[in-house]
Design an enzyme around this catalytic site. Structure first.
Site, PDB file in Angstrom:
ATOM      1  N   HIS A  96      -2.364 -28.521 -18.529  1.00  8.66           N
ATOM      2  CA  HIS A  96      -1.889 -29.626 -16.885  1.00  8.66           C
ATOM      3  C   HIS A  96      -1.475 -29.169 -15.995  1.00  8.66           C
ATOM      4  CE1 HIS A  96       0.782 -32.084 -17.742  1.00  8.66           C
ATOM      5  NE2 HIS A  96       1.145 -32.368 -16.687  1.00  8.66           N
TER       6      HIS A  96
HETATM    7  N1  UDP Z   1      -0.835 -39.037 -22.689  1.00  8.49           N
HETATM    8  C1  UDP Z   1      -1.460 -39.171 -22.926  1.00  8.49           C
HETATM    9  N2  UDP Z   1      -3.432 -39.286 -22.883  1.00  8.49           N
HETATM   10  C2  UDP Z   1      -3.364 -37.813 -22.400  1.00  8.49           C
HETATM   11  C3  UDP Z   1      -2.454 -37.209 -22.516  1.00  8.49           C
HETATM   12  C4  UDP Z   1      -1.227 -37.671 -22.002  1.00  8.49           C
HETATM   13  O1  UDP Z   1      -1.334 -40.725 -23.276  1.00  8.49           O
HETATM   14  O2  UDP Z   1      -4.321 -38.010 -22.365  1.00  8.49           O
HETATM   15  C5  UDP Z   1       0.422 -38.892 -21.678  1.00  8.49           C
HETATM   16  C6  UDP Z   1       1.688 -38.341 -23.166  1.00  8.49           C
HETATM   17  O3  UDP Z   1       1.221 -38.979 -24.500  1.00  8.49           O
HETATM   18  C7  UDP Z   1       2.945 -38.453 -22.496  1.00  8.49           C
HETATM   19  C8  UDP Z   1       2.135 -37.901 -20.563  1.00  8.49           C
HETATM   20  O4  UDP Z   1       1.173 -38.394 -20.902  1.00  8.49           O
HETATM   21  O5  UDP Z   1       3.469 -39.209 -22.905  1.00  8.49           O
HETATM   22  C9  UDP Z   1       3.088 -36.582 -20.892  1.00  8.49           C
HETATM   23  O6  UDP Z   1       1.683 -36.653 -19.460  1.00  8.49           O
HETATM   24  P1  UDP Z   1       1.562 -35.697 -18.825  1.00  8.49           P
HETATM   25  O7  UDP Z   1       1.131 -33.844 -19.573  1.00  8.49           O
HETATM   26  O8  UDP Z   1       0.454 -36.076 -18.190  1.00  8.49           O
HETATM   27  O9  UDP Z   1       2.563 -35.347 -17.906  1.00  8.49           O
HETATM   28  P2  UDP Z   1       4.165 -34.352 -17.859  1.00  8.49           P
HETATM   29  O10 UDP Z   1       4.619 -34.603 -19.363  1.00  8.49           O
HETATM   30  O11 UDP Z   1       3.862 -33.097 -18.157  1.00  8.49           O
HETATM   31  O12 UDP Z   1       5.240 -34.783 -16.816  1.00  8.49           O
END
Ligand code: UDP
Length: 357
Positions: free
Chosen positions: A206
């Protein structure tokens, strides 16, 4: 009674906020949540509030789908009005999104103590909107809760020790969430029977640098297609990535599923062979659940995972992705090393917030 306003807007912030909200309830701290609306789909937002029993937001700003400037500006205006009305003792922001920066600006201009959880992280890539958000938020905060030693050292290098900002290494609240919700996930999730694959690789994509570059996205899909021919790849796909794949006419051969809730995500992490991701949070969660991770980025904020050999950075290079996949197929690692605390980060932070003057 102490009154804290928490500002959230995006999926990872719901997960982080859940851990502090629970501690606030235990300590009798009044918490009002502002949901900016950055993520609004049921499976990107509501599911986390329900599963993780996060208090219902007191305010919903419903701001999404705008350019970075417009989004941040409208959030700033909305949050400022609420802070003027509610007069909280502190404002709590998480991570590095536009909601984080808008909340930070609103609070600091009103001289309300600003607390940043997951402070001090750096990718040193100023092209990332997240890097801009986190640097600015750290600089105007009053209390910085850092998850790692690296984060503390990053702040020291930037001269934070000479500023009147409290820097506290409290551990990683995402580790708390992983420990606390793992048992619930075992009971509540049925994702493994739904996908019905004895072996699989778990992926997420993403990050703007990958989704907004057709070339990067095509290379990543090519690399995942190659891996999928050996071990099935399952990707809960972010809505933005799904739209861009459709617009660009890129059709993956691997399994795309809708974004899943946190309980399902835990079960996928626990059961997969390996994780391939450009997410910040998922890189750590791979480690929490004892899985190697290949990161689809050129840098990471979680450098300790790379240094210790749990994570390999491959950018969007499909060749490097395949090489890293082959390397990890035969590698075993000891994941018991303590990099992110033992699940008490939120408890420590809440206690300090409780004692705020
Ligand atoms: N996550 C979730 N479902 C999904 C994909 C990710 O619950 O389908 C959770 C993942 O386990 C983590 C969080 O969302 O705890 C991460 O979010 P994301 O990847 O959107 O953002 P980033 O961490 O890159 O800021």
């Amino acid at each position: 009674m102490k009154k804290i306003i928490t500002i959230v807007g995006a999926r990872p912030q719901f997960i982080k906020a859940a851990t502090l909200s629970r501690q606030f309830l235990l300590l009798g701290i009044e918490e009002l949540i502002i949901h900016t609306g950055q993520h609004f789909d049921a499976n990107m937002s509501d599911v986390f509030f329900e599963e993780m029993e996060i208090p219902k937001p007191a305010y919903q700003l419903d701001i999404h789908g705008l350019t970075h400037g417009a989004m941040t500006g409208r959030m700033l205006e909305g949050i400022e009005a609420i802070l003027l009305k509610e007069k909280p003792d502190g404002v709590l922001v998480y991570g590095d999104t536009n909601s984080t920066l808008a909340g930070a600006l609103a609070a600091s201009k009103l001289h309300i103590p600003l607390i940043h959880v997951e402070a001090g992280l750096r990718s040193y890539n100023m092209k990332m909107p997240e890097e801009i958000n986190r640097i600015l938020t750290d600089r105007i905060s009053n209390i910085l809760f850092c998850p790692t030693e690296t984060a503390v050292n990053n702040l020291k290098r930037e001269g934070f020790e000479n500023m009147s900002i409290q820097i506290i290494k409290n551990g990683d609240v995402m580790q708390d969430a992983a420990i606390y919700y793992a048992a619930k996930a075992e009971l509540k999730s049925n994702i493994l029977s739904k996908i019905n694959l004895p072996k699989f690789v778990l992926g997420t994509i993403h990050r703007q640098e990958n989704t907004d570059s057709p070339e990067n996205l095509k290379n990543i899909v090519k690399g995942l297609n190659d891996i999928n021919r050996q071990t099935p790849v399952v990707v809960p796909i972010h809505p933005r990535t799904r739209n861009i794949l459709a617009q660009q006419n890129i059709v993956p051969e691997f399994k795309l599923i809708d974004p899943v809730g946190y309980f399902d995500m835990i079960m996928l992490l626990k059961s997969c062979e390996l994780v391939i991701t450009d997410s910040g949070g998922v890189q750590k969660e791979a480690f929490f659940f004892g899985k190697h991770c290949i990161t689809l980025r050129e840098q990471t904020e979680w450098v300790e995972l790379v240094e210790k050999g749990f994570n390999i950075l491959v950018g969007s290079d499909s060749g490097k992705l395949k090489t890293a996949f082959d390397f990890f197929k035969t590698k075993t690692s000891d994941f018991s090393i303590d990099l992110y605390g033992k699940g008490q980060a939120a408890e420590r932070a809440a206690q300090i917030i409780f004692n705020l003057n």
